[in-house]
Design a protein around this motif. Structure first.
Motif, PDB file in Angstrom:
ATOM      1  N   HIS A  17       0.872  -1.291   0.215  1.00  8.96           N
ATOM      2  CA  HIS A  17       0.096  -0.073   0.077  1.00  8.96           C
ATOM      3  C   HIS A  17       0.907   1.120   0.073  1.00  8.96           C
ATOM      4  O   HIS A  17       1.902   1.171   0.599  1.00  8.96           O
ATOM      5  N   SER A  18       0.443   2.302  -0.570  1.00  9.14           N
ATOM      6  CA  SER A  18       1.405   3.563  -0.772  1.00  9.14           C
ATOM      7  C   SER A  18       1.470   4.108   0.394  1.00  9.14           C
ATOM      8  O   SER A  18       2.385   4.908   0.493  1.00  9.14           O
ATOM      9  N   CYS A  19       0.941   3.769   1.702  1.00 11.08           N
ATOM     10  CA  CYS A  19       1.023   4.450   2.951  1.00 11.08           C
ATOM     11  C   CYS A  19       1.886   3.918   3.911  1.00 11.08           C
ATOM     12  O   CYS A  19       2.053   3.968   5.010  1.00 11.08           O
ATOM     13  N   GLY A  77      -4.221   5.803  -4.060  1.00 15.37           N
ATOM     14  CA  GLY A  77      -2.916   6.219  -4.594  1.00 15.37           C
ATOM     15  C   GLY A  77      -2.210   7.226  -4.089  1.00 15.37           C
ATOM     16  O   GLY A  77      -1.172   7.508  -4.151  1.00 15.37           O
ATOM     17  N   SER A  78      -2.748   7.862  -3.012  1.00 16.65           N
ATOM     18  CA  SER A  78      -2.186   8.900  -1.980  1.00 16.65           C
ATOM     19  C   SER A  78      -1.313   8.175  -1.216  1.00 16.65           C
ATOM     20  O   SER A  78      -1.639   7.139  -0.725  1.00 16.65           O
ATOM     21  N   ARG A  79      -0.229   8.930  -0.653  1.00 20.53           N
ATOM     22  CA  ARG A  79       0.569   8.437   0.407  1.00 20.53           C
ATOM     23  C   ARG A  79       0.066   9.038   1.862  1.00 20.53           C
ATOM     24  O   ARG A  79       0.810   9.399   2.897  1.00 20.53           O
TER      25      ARG A  79
END
Length: 241
Positions: A118-120, A209-211
């Protein structure tokens, strides 16, 4: 002890450990690890007749995945694809492993999908997401909308534990300290400034898609992420101290 099966491992009922939205019946790495650590903590006072060594051997034989270098979640062959963050972090934090193996486990952990798919970054529970057949089919899951509860949502206690373990590994693994500070920065953003800032139960990646992470809000009135959340708060305090 009543739950030990013929395999020599704790054999748990369905929906019975903290990942209680998922049928994890049988033996789980998480529960057997915690039991082994508790048993060993009492060994000097009560003795264990060699049970600790036997249990350790069975845990490694059942759950350690030599291909990935980390521990699987569950014992059954059809569930061997699932890896959870909880037990792998606790194996380091609870001193279940000697230092050399801690370092190796952490190196493999940060290269695994459970850390970075996951992007985070770390903080979600399980990869890949559990098949629907294993998930609770009650009102809570189907109507309220908590199907990703114990795989894709971010838990505050796991984020904090990932930061703490990264700091522990900082002297030995390049990039571990930077990883810890990235997680701490994210926790600070989630909690917010001032005396009213609280640690919530779960968060989700937002937007896709964001962090960044946001509070987990649902359209249904039956659930909101618990705030404040004592389990997450305790792990954050442990991590920052």
């Amino acid at each position: 002890d009543r739950h030990f099966g013929t395999s020599g491992l704790l054999d748990q009922p369905s929906f019975s450990d903290w990942q209680d939205s998922v049928d994890r019946s049988g033996a789980s790495f998480y529960c057997n690890l915690v039991y082994a650590c508790a048993l060993e903590s009492m060994k000097d006072e009560f003795g264990d007749g060699g049970r600790s060594a036997s249990l350790r051997s069975q845990i490694d034989a059942t759950f350690f995945d030599s291909a990935s270098g980390i521990y699987r979640s569950l014992d059954r062959p059809e569930r061997a694809k699932y890896f959870s963050l909880d037990g792998n972090l606790l194996a380091i934090d609870l001193d279940y492993l000697p230092l050399e193996r801690k370092i190796e486990l952490y190196r493999h952990l940060i290269d695994h999908d459970i850390w970075g798919s996951h992007s985070c970054g770390p903080g979600f529970v399980t990869t890949p997401p559990y098949d629907d057949a294993y998930k609770d089919k009650t009102f809570r899951m189907r109507i309220v909308g908590l199907r990703p509860y114990h795989d894709a949502l971010y838990w505050s206690w796991l984020m904090a534990l990932a930061a703490k373990v990264s700091l522990q590994m900082a002297p030995y693994v390049p990039g571990a300290e930077a990883c810890a500070h990235l997680i701490f920065d994210r926790l600070i953003q989630l909690v917010g400034p001032g005396p009213d800032g609280v640690v919530g139960e779960v968060y989700w990646p937002f937007p896709k898609g964001s962090r960044t992470l946001g509070s987990y809000e649902l359209r249904w009135p039956g659930y909101r992420s618990e705030q404040p959340f004592s389990w997450g708060s305790a792990f954050v305090i442990d991590a920052v101290t």
